[in-house]
Design a protein around this motif. Sequence first.
Motif, PDB file in Angstrom:
ATOM      1  N   THR A   1       0.837  -1.194   0.000  1.00  0.00           N
ATOM      2  CA  THR A   1       0.000   0.000   0.000  1.00  0.00           C
ATOM      3  C   THR A   1       0.875   1.249   0.000  1.00  0.00           C
ATOM      4  O   THR A   1       1.842   1.333   0.754  1.00  0.00           O
ATOM      5  CB  THR A   1      -0.932   0.022   1.230  1.00  0.00           C
ATOM      6  N   VAL A   2       0.519   2.190  -0.850  1.00  0.00           N
ATOM      7  CA  VAL A   2       1.153   3.506  -0.863  1.00  0.00           C
ATOM      8  C   VAL A   2       0.117   4.485  -0.330  1.00  0.00           C
ATOM      9  O   VAL A   2      -1.013   4.521  -0.818  1.00  0.00           O
ATOM     10  CB  VAL A   2       1.581   3.914  -2.292  1.00  0.00           C
ATOM     11  N   ARG A   3       0.491   5.271   0.688  1.00  0.00           N
ATOM     12  CA  ARG A   3      -0.485   6.173   1.290  1.00  0.00           C
ATOM     13  C   ARG A   3       0.158   7.483   1.722  1.00  0.00           C
ATOM     14  O   ARG A   3       1.378   7.594   1.829  1.00  0.00           O
ATOM     15  CB  ARG A   3      -1.163   5.500   2.479  1.00  0.00           C
ATOM     16  N   ASP A   4      -0.703   8.454   1.971  1.00  0.00           N
ATOM     17  CA  ASP A   4      -0.276   9.754   2.454  1.00  0.00           C
ATOM     18  C   ASP A   4       0.078   9.630   3.933  1.00  0.00           C
ATOM     19  O   ASP A   4      -0.728   9.150   4.732  1.00  0.00           O
ATOM     20  CB  ASP A   4      -1.412  10.765   2.260  1.00  0.00           C
ATOM     21  N   ILE A   5       1.286  10.045   4.300  1.00  0.00           N
ATOM     22  CA  ILE A   5       1.729   9.946   5.693  1.00  0.00           C
ATOM     23  C   ILE A   5       0.849  10.784   6.610  1.00  0.00           C
ATOM     24  O   ILE A   5       0.534  10.382   7.738  1.00  0.00           O
ATOM     25  CB  ILE A   5       3.200  10.396   5.830  1.00  0.00           C
ATOM     26  N   ASN A   6       0.427  11.934   6.143  1.00  0.00           N
ATOM     27  CA  ASN A   6      -0.278  12.887   7.000  1.00  0.00           C
ATOM     28  C   ASN A   6      -1.700  12.477   7.335  1.00  0.00           C
ATOM     29  O   ASN A   6      -2.134  12.588   8.477  1.00  0.00           O
ATOM     30  CB  ASN A   6      -0.270  14.274   6.350  1.00  0.00           C
ATOM     31  N   ASN A   7      -2.447  11.992   6.330  1.00  0.00           N
ATOM     32  CA  ASN A   7      -3.857  11.662   6.584  1.00  0.00           C
ATOM     33  C   ASN A   7      -4.195  10.194   6.344  1.00  0.00           C
ATOM     34  O   ASN A   7      -5.367   9.816   6.406  1.00  0.00           O
ATOM     35  CB  ASN A   7      -4.770  12.552   5.725  1.00  0.00           C
ATOM     36  N   GLN A   8      -3.175   9.373   6.050  1.00  0.00           N
ATOM     37  CA  GLN A   8      -3.346   7.934   5.812  1.00  0.00           C
ATOM     38  C   GLN A   8      -4.220   7.628   4.595  1.00  0.00           C
ATOM     39  O   GLN A   8      -4.708   6.503   4.441  1.00  0.00           O
ATOM     40  CB  GLN A   8      -3.935   7.238   7.050  1.00  0.00           C
ATOM     41  N   LYS A   9      -4.428   8.612   3.728  1.00  0.00           N
ATOM     42  CA  LYS A   9      -5.256   8.404   2.541  1.00  0.00           C
ATOM     43  C   LYS A   9      -4.573   7.446   1.580  1.00  0.00           C
ATOM     44  O   LYS A   9      -3.401   7.600   1.256  1.00  0.00           O
ATOM     45  CB  LYS A   9      -5.516   9.747   1.853  1.00  0.00           C
ATOM     46  N   LEU A  10      -5.315   6.458   1.103  1.00  0.00           N
ATOM     47  CA  LEU A  10      -4.788   5.448   0.189  1.00  0.00           C
ATOM     48  C   LEU A  10      -4.528   6.062  -1.178  1.00  0.00           C
ATOM     49  O   LEU A  10      -5.382   6.711  -1.761  1.00  0.00           O
ATOM     50  CB  LEU A  10      -5.790   4.299   0.064  1.00  0.00           C
ATOM     51  N   MET A  11      -3.315   5.826  -1.698  1.00  0.00           N
ATOM     52  CA  MET A  11      -2.947   6.333  -3.013  1.00  0.00           C
ATOM     53  C   MET A  11      -2.836   5.213  -4.040  1.00  0.00           C
ATOM     54  O   MET A  11      -3.086   5.414  -5.222  1.00  0.00           O
ATOM     55  CB  MET A  11      -1.607   7.074  -2.923  1.00  0.00           C
ATOM     56  N   TYR A  12      -2.445   4.024  -3.591  1.00  0.00           N
ATOM     57  CA  TYR A  12      -2.247   2.894  -4.511  1.00  0.00           C
ATOM     58  C   TYR A  12      -2.122   1.622  -3.671  1.00  0.00           C
ATOM     59  O   TYR A  12      -1.539   1.648  -2.588  1.00  0.00           O
ATOM     60  CB  TYR A  12      -0.965   3.094  -5.317  1.00  0.00           C
ATOM     61  N   THR A  13      -2.657   0.511  -4.165  1.00  0.00           N
ATOM     62  CA  THR A  13      -2.492  -0.758  -3.465  1.00  0.00           C
ATOM     63  C   THR A  13      -2.502  -1.911  -4.467  1.00  0.00           C
ATOM     64  O   THR A  13      -3.170  -1.831  -5.500  1.00  0.00           O
ATOM     65  CB  THR A  13      -3.593  -0.959  -2.398  1.00  0.00           C
ATOM     66  N   PHE A  14      -1.746  -2.957  -4.180  1.00  0.00           N
ATOM     67  CA  PHE A  14      -1.728  -4.151  -5.032  1.00  0.00           C
ATOM     68  C   PHE A  14      -1.184  -5.314  -4.219  1.00  0.00           C
ATOM     69  O   PHE A  14      -0.636  -5.143  -3.123  1.00  0.00           O
ATOM     70  CB  PHE A  14      -0.856  -3.927  -6.276  1.00  0.00           C
ATOM     71  N   THR A  15      -1.348  -6.525  -4.758  1.00  0.00           N
ATOM     72  CA  THR A  15      -0.857  -7.736  -4.097  1.00  0.00           C
ATOM     73  C   THR A  15       0.007  -8.523  -5.063  1.00  0.00           C
ATOM     74  O   THR A  15      -0.379  -8.748  -6.220  1.00  0.00           O
ATOM     75  CB  THR A  15      -2.031  -8.620  -3.618  1.00  0.00           C
ATOM     76  N   VAL A  16       1.177  -8.956  -4.613  1.00  0.00           N
ATOM     77  CA  VAL A  16       2.037  -9.833  -5.406  1.00  0.00           C
ATOM     78  C   VAL A  16       1.480 -11.257  -5.292  1.00  0.00           C
ATOM     79  O   VAL A  16       1.181 -11.710  -4.190  1.00  0.00           O
ATOM     80  CB  VAL A  16       3.493  -9.795  -4.887  1.00  0.00           C
ATOM     81  N   PRO A  17       1.308 -11.981  -6.391  1.00  0.00           N
ATOM     82  CA  PRO A  17       0.764 -13.348  -6.313  1.00  0.00           C
ATOM     83  C   PRO A  17       1.627 -14.265  -5.444  1.00  0.00           C
ATOM     84  O   PRO A  17       2.835 -14.064  -5.311  1.00  0.00           O
ATOM     85  CB  PRO A  17       0.776 -13.820  -7.775  1.00  0.00           C
ATOM     86  N   ASN A  18       0.983 -15.259  -4.842  1.00  0.00           N
ATOM     87  CA  ASN A  18       1.717 -16.259  -4.062  1.00  0.00           C
ATOM     88  C   ASN A  18       2.613 -17.086  -4.976  1.00  0.00           C
ATOM     89  O   ASN A  18       2.259 -17.370  -6.132  1.00  0.00           O
ATOM     90  CB  ASN A  18       0.743 -17.187  -3.328  1.00  0.00           C
ATOM     91  N   LYS A  19       3.747 -17.504  -4.445  1.00  0.00           N
ATOM     92  CA  LYS A  19       4.733 -18.240  -5.240  1.00  0.00           C
ATOM     93  C   LYS A  19       4.188 -19.569  -5.745  1.00  0.00           C
ATOM     94  O   LYS A  19       4.578 -20.055  -6.808  1.00  0.00           O
ATOM     95  CB  LYS A  19       5.986 -18.460  -4.402  1.00  0.00           C
ATOM     96  N   GLU A  20       3.278 -20.187  -4.994  1.00  0.00           N
ATOM     97  CA  GLU A  20       2.767 -21.514  -5.355  1.00  0.00           C
ATOM     98  C   GLU A  20       1.774 -21.472  -6.515  1.00  0.00           C
ATOM     99  O   GLU A  20       1.389 -22.514  -7.035  1.00  0.00           O
ATOM    100  CB  GLU A  20       2.091 -22.162  -4.138  1.00  0.00           C
ATOM    101  N   THR A  21       1.342 -20.311  -6.918  1.00  0.00           N
ATOM    102  CA  THR A  21       0.324 -20.208  -7.959  1.00  0.00           C
ATOM    103  C   THR A  21       0.943 -20.132  -9.347  1.00  0.00           C
ATOM    104  O   THR A  21       2.090 -19.711  -9.513  1.00  0.00           O
ATOM    105  CB  THR A  21      -0.548 -18.957  -7.738  1.00  0.00           C
ATOM    106  N   THR A  22       0.164 -20.546 -10.351  1.00  0.00           N
ATOM    107  CA  THR A  22       0.628 -20.445 -11.745  1.00  0.00           C
ATOM    108  C   THR A  22       0.707 -18.990 -12.187  1.00  0.00           C
ATOM    109  O   THR A  22       1.447 -18.653 -13.113  1.00  0.00           O
ATOM    110  CB  THR A  22      -0.328 -21.209 -12.681  1.00  0.00           C
ATOM    111  N   GLU A  23      -0.050 -18.140 -11.531  1.00  0.00           N
ATOM    112  CA  GLU A  23      -0.063 -16.726 -11.868  1.00  0.00           C
ATOM    113  C   GLU A  23       1.272 -16.054 -11.545  1.00  0.00           C
ATOM    114  O   GLU A  23       1.631 -15.054 -12.164  1.00  0.00           O
ATOM    115  CB  GLU A  23      -1.177 -16.027 -11.085  1.00  0.00           C
ATOM    116  N   TYR A  24       2.024 -16.641 -10.602  1.00  0.00           N
ATOM    117  CA  TYR A  24       3.249 -15.999 -10.106  1.00  0.00           C
ATOM    118  C   TYR A  24       4.288 -15.797 -11.206  1.00  0.00           C
ATOM    119  O   TYR A  24       4.822 -14.702 -11.379  1.00  0.00           O
ATOM    120  CB  TYR A  24       3.830 -16.841  -8.967  1.00  0.00           C
ATOM    121  N   GLN A  25       4.606 -16.853 -11.961  1.00  0.00           N
ATOM    122  CA  GLN A  25       5.627 -16.737 -13.001  1.00  0.00           C
ATOM    123  C   GLN A  25       5.180 -15.809 -14.122  1.00  0.00           C
ATOM    124  O   GLN A  25       5.981 -15.039 -14.661  1.00  0.00           O
ATOM    125  CB  GLN A  25       5.987 -18.113 -13.566  1.00  0.00           C
TER     126      GLN A  25
END
Length: 205
Positions: free
Chosen positions: A91-115
Amino acid sequence: MNLLNSIQKQAEQQEQEAENNPVTIVRVFPEANDRFSLVVITSKKARNVEIIRSEDDENWYKIDVSSILAGAGSMSYIFTTTSVLPGDRVTVRDINNQKLMYTFTVPNKETTEYQNYINEQRQANRNFLSFMNSMNSGNTQTSTYSSTTSGAVCSLCHGTGFIDDEVPTYGQTGTKWCPGCNANVPLSHCHGCKVCPSCRGKGHY
């Protein structure tokens, strides 16, 4: 003097607009030992940005920043140390107000999506590095991988994954120097600050 004050006030308004409604893009760089580093590109001042990660959405850890570069269009390029792992939520957020600027999840290594995810990031980042090198010839960033995918280069962004955009100038007119274009451009010009809608930032099809 009044003209100078007016220009300064408009510049401050534009800077505040970028702070309140930041444009934020994140590049994920696969590194050795299944770890990832990041480049966060944002119109918000880097000192107001916090990058955190979590394995379980409960315990969050700050991601250290290795360097910061100033880009065209008042964009900040924030480079992190290698610390993101497979399965992490970032998560990337504003330090001052904690407002969300960007978020994402890296796939788990065990999944076919990972490679597939790694291959897509490597291709997109090769194009991103070329873009960065053209803008900051004296601040070349390097990476430890080589691309393993191929595809037709995007005809809209020409492989960079980014396209030019415009930012509000609040009535201010004139030109500025753009190192990416190597030319004088209108003040509203923002070089490479928008993710390409055609290839969605990959640089290829």
